[in-house]
Design a protein around this motif. Structure first.
Motif, PDB file in Angstrom:
ATOM      1  N   UNK A  51      32.441  31.042  43.910  1.00  0.00           N
ATOM      2  CA  UNK A  51      31.507  30.806  42.825  1.00  0.00           C
ATOM      3  C   UNK A  51      32.193  30.415  41.524  1.00  0.00           C
ATOM      4  N   UNK A  52      33.013  29.365  41.529  1.00  0.00           N
ATOM      5  CA  UNK A  52      33.515  28.860  40.250  1.00  0.00           C
ATOM      6  C   UNK A  52      32.405  28.106  39.534  1.00  0.00           C
ATOM      7  N   UNK A  53      32.631  27.758  38.292  1.00  0.00           N
ATOM      8  CA  UNK A  53      31.657  26.954  37.541  1.00  0.00           C
ATOM      9  C   UNK A  53      32.390  25.829  36.836  1.00  0.00           C
ATOM     10  N   UNK A  54      31.779  24.667  36.831  1.00  0.00           N
ATOM     11  CA  UNK A  54      32.315  23.523  36.111  1.00  0.00           C
ATOM     12  C   UNK A  54      31.280  23.163  35.052  1.00  0.00           C
ATOM     13  N   UNK A  55      31.620  23.421  33.788  1.00  0.00           N
ATOM     14  CA  UNK A  55      30.640  23.424  32.704  1.00  0.00           C
ATOM     15  C   UNK A  55      31.092  22.503  31.583  1.00  0.00           C
ATOM     16  N   UNK A  65      18.306  31.415  38.185  1.00  0.00           N
ATOM     17  CA  UNK A  65      17.513  30.190  38.057  1.00  0.00           C
ATOM     18  C   UNK A  65      18.390  28.989  38.362  1.00  0.00           C
ATOM     19  N   UNK A  66      17.767  27.932  38.877  1.00  0.00           N
ATOM     20  CA  UNK A  66      18.482  26.705  39.204  1.00  0.00           C
ATOM     21  C   UNK A  66      18.625  25.793  38.000  1.00  0.00           C
ATOM     22  N   UNK A  67      18.103  26.204  36.882  1.00  0.00           N
ATOM     23  CA  UNK A  67      18.248  25.442  35.657  1.00  0.00           C
ATOM     24  C   UNK A  67      17.222  25.917  34.642  1.00  0.00           C
ATOM     25  N   UNK A  88      27.227  31.252  34.409  1.00  0.00           N
ATOM     26  CA  UNK A  88      27.110  29.954  35.062  1.00  0.00           C
ATOM     27  C   UNK A  88      27.958  29.924  36.325  1.00  0.00           C
ATOM     28  N   UNK A  89      27.404  29.355  37.409  1.00  0.00           N
ATOM     29  CA  UNK A  89      28.179  29.165  38.625  1.00  0.00           C
ATOM     30  C   UNK A  89      27.797  27.822  39.246  1.00  0.00           C
ATOM     31  N   UNK A  90      28.709  27.272  40.044  1.00  0.00           N
ATOM     32  CA  UNK A  90      28.400  26.104  40.842  1.00  0.00           C
ATOM     33  C   UNK A  90      28.696  24.770  40.194  1.00  0.00           C
ATOM     34  N   UNK A  91      28.213  23.733  40.848  1.00  0.00           N
ATOM     35  CA  UNK A  91      28.406  22.319  40.506  1.00  0.00           C
ATOM     36  C   UNK A  91      29.831  21.896  40.840  1.00  0.00           C
ATOM     37  N   UNK A  92      30.182  20.684  40.457  1.00  0.00           N
ATOM     38  CA  UNK A  92      31.431  20.086  40.912  1.00  0.00           C
ATOM     39  C   UNK A  92      32.268  19.636  39.720  1.00  0.00           C
ATOM     40  N   UNK A  93      33.548  19.544  39.934  1.00  0.00           N
ATOM     41  CA  UNK A  93      34.458  19.190  38.853  1.00  0.00           C
ATOM     42  C   UNK A  93      34.143  17.814  38.278  1.00  0.00           C
ATOM     43  N   UNK A  94      33.704  16.868  39.143  1.00  0.00           N
ATOM     44  CA  UNK A  94      33.377  15.531  38.660  1.00  0.00           C
ATOM     45  C   UNK A  94      31.907  15.378  38.306  1.00  0.00           C
ATOM     46  N   UNK A 115      23.746  35.657  23.941  1.00  0.00           N
ATOM     47  CA  UNK A 115      24.353  36.945  23.611  1.00  0.00           C
ATOM     48  C   UNK A 115      25.786  36.980  24.133  1.00  0.00           C
ATOM     49  N   UNK A 116      25.930  36.754  25.430  1.00  0.00           N
ATOM     50  CA  UNK A 116      27.246  36.623  26.061  1.00  0.00           C
ATOM     51  C   UNK A 116      27.173  35.460  27.041  1.00  0.00           C
ATOM     52  N   UNK A 117      28.258  34.735  27.188  1.00  0.00           N
ATOM     53  CA  UNK A 117      28.294  33.588  28.097  1.00  0.00           C
ATOM     54  C   UNK A 117      29.490  33.738  29.019  1.00  0.00           C
ATOM     55  N   UNK A 118      29.261  33.552  30.327  1.00  0.00           N
ATOM     56  CA  UNK A 118      30.331  33.665  31.305  1.00  0.00           C
ATOM     57  C   UNK A 118      30.431  32.379  32.113  1.00  0.00           C
ATOM     58  N   UNK A 119      31.642  31.888  32.294  1.00  0.00           N
ATOM     59  CA  UNK A 119      31.902  30.692  33.089  1.00  0.00           C
ATOM     60  C   UNK A 119      32.465  31.132  34.431  1.00  0.00           C
ATOM     61  N   UNK A 120      31.704  30.915  35.511  1.00  0.00           N
ATOM     62  CA  UNK A 120      32.162  31.290  36.837  1.00  0.00           C
ATOM     63  C   UNK A 120      31.905  32.749  37.159  1.00  0.00           C
ATOM     64  N   UNK A 121      32.173  33.103  38.421  1.00  0.00           N
ATOM     65  CA  UNK A 121      31.938  34.457  38.903  1.00  0.00           C
ATOM     66  C   UNK A 121      33.257  35.131  39.248  1.00  0.00           C
ATOM     67  N   UNK A 122      33.195  36.438  39.435  1.00  0.00           N
ATOM     68  CA  UNK A 122      34.393  37.187  39.764  1.00  0.00           C
ATOM     69  C   UNK A 122      34.984  36.732  41.099  1.00  0.00           C
ATOM     70  N   UNK A 123      34.112  36.346  42.038  1.00  0.00           N
ATOM     71  CA  UNK A 123      34.573  35.812  43.319  1.00  0.00           C
ATOM     72  C   UNK A 123      34.869  34.329  43.131  1.00  0.00           C
ATOM     73  N   UNK A 124      36.015  34.023  42.559  1.00  0.00           N
ATOM     74  CA  UNK A 124      36.337  32.667  42.121  1.00  0.00           C
ATOM     75  C   UNK A 124      36.467  31.684  43.273  1.00  0.00           C
ATOM     76  N   UNK A 125      36.735  32.173  44.501  1.00  0.00           N
ATOM     77  CA  UNK A 125      36.875  31.264  45.633  1.00  0.00           C
ATOM     78  C   UNK A 125      35.551  30.649  46.045  1.00  0.00           C
TER      79      UNK A 125
END
Length: 203
Positions: free
Chosen positions: A82-86, A10-12, A50-56, A70-80
């Motif tokens: 799909x990082x996440x800025x949360x 989902x996009x949000x 969670x994936x995406x968005x920008x550092x700023x 239940x479980x929360x994950x920041x970013x994806x395994x393919x960090x190049x």
């Protein structure tokens, strides 16, 4: 709303009323912010990733008390790709584990409750304030990447907390009497202050 498939994206999420039930959902990819101002969230055994968005311009997470992930994950395994800025806008409750894969997690000034393991695979986590409170009843493992640090850590529920890596934090509190704190041999632990109550300490 009841979701019975195993994965979705989902996009949000904006939960204002009613019930959001993930049911048999195992993996929910969030490419946007999560906002709960009402209603009920039933996480089941799912992982919200969670994936995406920008550092700023990070995506944000806000939830109501009594509606844990239940479980929360920041970013994806393919960090190049799909990082996440949360950034957290409220205290968060996580019944299971929190996984820092890639990107940045800004917890804000809040106390966040985690029931399971803290796994850091390489995301940035260096808060200047706030507390991570481990409140589950089962033994847990806590690990940080070399460039991350905690502000305050509270061990409030587990019978055993094993630090898998070196840890730097402003404070460490063990508020449950009899908790075993296990520190990995050969690692460095730096705490500005410690309040240990009556824990059992192991190397």
């Amino acid at each position: 709303f009841n979701r019975q498939s195993t994965t979705t994206t989902a996009w949000g999420v904006k939960l204002m009323r009613g019930r959001l039930n993930f049911g048999g959902l195992s993996h929910f990819t969030l490419v946007g912010s999560w906002s709960q101002t009402g209603g009920q969230f039933l996480a089941g055994n799912s992982t919200v990733a969670t994936i995406g968005y920008f550092e700023d311009n990070p995506l944000t997470l806000s939830a109501l008390p009594g509606n844990p992930f239940a479980n929360l994950r920041i970013g994806a395994a393919n960090r190049d790709f799909y990082p996440a800025y949360v950034r957290a806008l409220t205290p968060l409750e996580i019944g299971g584990k929190l996984i820092l894969f890639s990107g940045t997690f800004d917890p804000g000034v809040f106390t966040h409750t985690v029931g399971g393991n803290w796994e850091d695979m390489g995301a940035s986590f260096s808060p200047a304030s706030g507390t991570i409170r481990f409140a589950g009843s089962q033994p847990i493992q806590i690990g940080l990447s070399s460039w991350s640090r905690f502000n305050n850590i509270e061990i409030a529920g587990p019978s055993t907390a094993t630090f898998m890596t070196g840890i730097t934090a402003s404070s460490l509190t063990a508020s449950r009497s009899g908790t075993a704190l296990v520190f990995a041999s050969g690692s460095t632990y730096t705490f500005t202050s410690m309040s240990l109550g009556s824990p059992a300490l192991y190397d």
